[in-house]
Design a protein around this motif. Sequence first.
Motif, mmCIF file in Angstrom:
data_model
loop_
_atom_site.group_PDB
_atom_site.id
_atom_site.type_symbol
_atom_site.label_atom_id
_atom_site.label_comp_id
_atom_site.label_asym_id
_atom_site.label_seq_id
_atom_site.Cartn_x
_atom_site.Cartn_y
_atom_site.Cartn_z
ATOM 1 N N ILE A 173 -8.325 -1.609 -1.245
ATOM 2 C CA ILE A 173 -7.607 -0.932 -0.073
ATOM 3 C C ILE A 173 -8.191 -1.704 1.392
ATOM 4 N N GLN A 174 -9.353 -2.075 1.146
ATOM 5 C CA GLN A 174 -10.065 -2.957 2.351
ATOM 6 C C GLN A 174 -9.152 -4.199 2.661
ATOM 7 N N SER A 175 -8.870 -4.846 1.557
ATOM 8 C CA SER A 175 -8.027 -5.982 1.791
ATOM 9 C C SER A 175 -6.810 -5.760 2.614
ATOM 10 N N TRP A 176 -6.043 -4.724 2.132
ATOM 11 C CA TRP A 176 -4.892 -4.236 2.678
ATOM 12 C C TRP A 176 -5.196 -4.086 4.468
ATOM 13 N N ILE A 177 -6.237 -3.471 4.570
ATOM 14 C CA ILE A 177 -6.702 -3.193 5.968
ATOM 15 C C ILE A 177 -6.987 -4.519 6.435
ATOM 16 N N ASP A 178 -7.539 -5.341 6.087
ATOM 17 C CA ASP A 178 -7.719 -6.523 6.729
ATOM 18 C C ASP A 178 -6.683 -7.405 6.845
ATOM 19 N N GLN A 179 -5.416 -7.252 5.862
ATOM 20 C CA GLN A 179 -4.264 -7.936 6.101
ATOM 21 C C GLN A 179 -3.376 -7.166 7.367
ATOM 22 N N GLY A 180 -3.807 -6.086 7.750
ATOM 23 C CA GLY A 180 -2.980 -5.537 8.615
ATOM 24 C C GLY A 180 -1.942 -4.528 7.971
ATOM 25 N N LYS A 181 -1.861 -4.343 6.732
ATOM 26 C CA LYS A 181 -0.905 -3.674 6.296
ATOM 27 C C LYS A 181 -0.927 -2.171 6.317
ATOM 28 N N MET A 182 -2.340 -1.745 6.755
ATOM 29 C CA MET A 182 -2.271 -0.204 7.189
ATOM 30 C C MET A 182 -3.665 -0.131 8.117
ATOM 31 N N PRO B 61 0.914 -1.186 -0.020
ATOM 32 C CA PRO B 61 0.051 -0.090 0.121
ATOM 33 C C PRO B 61 0.974 1.283 -0.018
ATOM 34 N N ALA B 62 2.029 1.255 0.434
ATOM 35 C CA ALA B 62 2.773 2.753 0.874
ATOM 36 C C ALA B 62 3.259 2.921 -0.586
ATOM 37 N N GLU B 63 3.653 1.840 -1.284
ATOM 38 C CA GLU B 63 4.229 2.076 -2.614
ATOM 39 C C GLU B 63 3.161 2.527 -3.477
ATOM 40 N N VAL B 64 2.198 2.045 -3.429
ATOM 41 C CA VAL B 64 1.026 2.111 -4.653
ATOM 42 C C VAL B 64 0.456 3.514 -4.174
ATOM 43 N N LEU B 65 0.116 3.825 -2.986
ATOM 44 C CA LEU B 65 -0.380 5.291 -2.579
ATOM 45 C C LEU B 65 0.477 6.186 -2.779
ATOM 46 N N SER B 66 1.869 6.000 -2.588
ATOM 47 C CA SER B 66 2.760 7.156 -2.666
ATOM 48 C C SER B 66 2.785 7.262 -4.275
ATOM 49 N N GLU B 67 2.933 6.183 -4.946
ATOM 50 C CA GLU B 67 2.929 6.662 -6.581
ATOM 51 C C GLU B 67 1.845 7.093 -7.133
ATOM 52 N N TYR B 68 0.694 6.833 -6.602
ATOM 53 C CA TYR B 68 -0.627 7.319 -6.906
ATOM 54 C C TYR B 68 -0.794 8.852 -6.721
ATOM 55 N N ILE B 69 -0.083 9.385 -5.416
ATOM 56 C CA ILE B 69 -0.369 10.787 -5.130
ATOM 57 C C ILE B 69 0.564 11.546 -5.958
ATOM 58 N N ARG B 70 1.855 10.928 -6.239
ATOM 59 C CA ARG B 70 2.792 11.321 -6.998
ATOM 60 C C ARG B 70 2.282 11.828 -8.329
ATOM 61 N N LEU C 218 2.494 15.968 0.970
ATOM 62 C CA LEU C 218 1.239 15.310 0.501
ATOM 63 C C LEU C 218 1.298 13.688 0.931
ATOM 64 N N VAL C 219 2.483 13.409 0.315
ATOM 65 C CA VAL C 219 2.698 11.904 0.105
ATOM 66 C C VAL C 219 2.774 11.351 1.818
ATOM 67 N N ARG C 220 3.800 12.162 2.450
ATOM 68 C CA ARG C 220 4.013 11.703 3.853
ATOM 69 C C ARG C 220 2.815 11.885 4.782
ATOM 70 N N SER C 221 1.991 13.050 4.554
ATOM 71 C CA SER C 221 0.885 13.327 5.461
ATOM 72 C C SER C 221 -0.263 12.414 5.238
ATOM 73 N N ILE C 222 -0.567 12.104 3.959
ATOM 74 C CA ILE C 222 -1.635 11.242 3.768
ATOM 75 C C ILE C 222 -1.335 9.621 4.087
ATOM 76 N N LEU C 223 -0.163 9.341 3.843
ATOM 77 C CA LEU C 223 0.381 7.962 4.254
ATOM 78 C C LEU C 223 0.440 7.896 5.809
ATOM 79 N N ALA C 224 0.901 8.911 6.469
ATOM 80 C CA ALA C 224 0.869 8.927 8.031
ATOM 81 C C ALA C 224 -0.620 8.660 8.686
ATOM 82 N N GLY C 225 -1.600 9.127 7.809
ATOM 83 C CA GLY C 225 -2.984 8.920 8.125
ATOM 84 C C GLY C 225 -3.396 7.549 8.172
ATOM 85 N N CYS C 226 -2.668 6.874 7.436
ATOM 86 C CA CYS C 226 -3.034 5.315 7.052
ATOM 87 C C CYS C 226 -1.883 4.646 8.000
ATOM 88 N N GLY C 227 -1.201 5.186 8.750
ATOM 89 C CA GLY C 227 -0.051 4.491 9.646
ATOM 90 C C GLY C 227 0.934 4.056 8.710
#
Lengths: 205, 205
Positions: free
Chosen positions: A136-145, A81-90, A191-200
């Motif tokens: 995203i929900q599956s990432w949460i269910d796996q405890g990845k975020m 998730p960190a990789e995908v979301l970072s790249e999406y925001i960028r 933005l990358v840092r902040s939004i990702l921090a919001g997801c842990g």
Amino acid sequence: MSGSEIRTANCEKILQSATKMFAKVGFAGTRVQSIADDCGLPKANVLYYFKSKKDLYHAVLDQILTLWNSVFDKAEIDDDPAEVLSEYIREKMQLSLERPEASRVFALEIISGAQNIDAYLENELAEWFASRLAVIQSWIDQGKMQPINPKFLLFHIWASTQHYADFSAQIARLNRGELKGEEYEDATEYLVRSILAGCGLKPSE
Amino acid sequence: MSGSEIRTANCEKILQSATKMFAKVGFAGTRVQSIADDCGLPKANVLYYFKSKKDLYHAVLDQILTLWNSVFDKAEIDDDPAEVLSEYIREKMQLSLERPEASRVFALEIISGAQNIDAYLENELAEWFASRLAVIQSWIDQGKMQPINPKFLLFHIWASTQHYADFSAQIARLNRGELKGEEYEDATEYLVRSILAGCGLKPSE
DNA sequence: AAATATATTGACCAGTTGGTCAAGTTTTAA
DNA sequence: TTAAAACTTGACCAACTGGTCAATATATTT
């Protein structure tokens, strides 16, 4: 210039000018004449290629919607998730920088009720949205975020990145000049840092 | 109804209808006649109170700008950043919920280049902005929050909260119905938590 | 009650705009 | 070469729009 090349080239010029105009003053505020002036063709010629102003507007919207494609489209449960979301925001920030008019036309259309892209929102986008929520929900269910509502995360990303295109007039004035180069990259990384921090999460790379 | 009451009441009705119209189709797309129809007055009567469409538009903008006032206005170095920022985000979200048209008119104006609120942006807002940057920076210097660029934080808050007003047409369709009640509060608390996390803070209360 | 100020409204107008059209030019296909 | 198809363009028009105005009505002041 050959025949079909003429058509292609003229349509492209017209679409480009039209996008610029629609982005600045909206559909109602745009004059067909000013599009014609901008691309150096007589008005009647513009209406030869696009049979009405509304037709032209729809063509502009169509072209814009293809820009929305992204790396996130193909994200899977097994991805990071960190990789995908970072790249999406960028990616989104890069788009705001390179194609601000596209973002503005889209914004104007949504603010005005989105009647001309209704089918897109209810079909393609709704489908995309649902599938991304599931990932995203599956990432949460796996405890990845951390457990957050994936809907809000997507709205959050769209809002904060498109803002740099849509509100650049405001930003430029408060910043005493357009954000550019390194400063724009700083905004992106913030933005990358902040939004990702919001997801842990922490940014990739 | 007494004389001055007539003026006040009519001006208010007109401003309300005008805000609704400008928010939906922008300045160029709005017809004076449609404002008149919406508030049940003849067109000539609307132009009796506001001598031109542009005058009316400026009156609408003026009224909107007073809404931007906030608790954050009086924040000081000694205040708790988590508390102040939490409350600011919640206020902004409340405004998006209660006065979406105001947010949309403002958005349309900025997207169109902000020429009609130039003075506001360069004076009042720029001053406010600078003083808020200083307060946030002082919080950072005191170690009360993580070092981030305060500019980006303010843009971030504006973008993510106003989005719920400006893009509600898109949100409503993807959500299969307007966000409301508890769900809107959830969105608010998500934003508070997420943005604060980006500053290394936790929500107040 | 009279005079004055304020408010209401239908009719009107000049300027603008999207769109059409017919006459001409250039390119392509046969 | 020639016929057809595609492109170009100035002139034109009907519909619409912001704004004016004069006549009338209502409210306020003296």
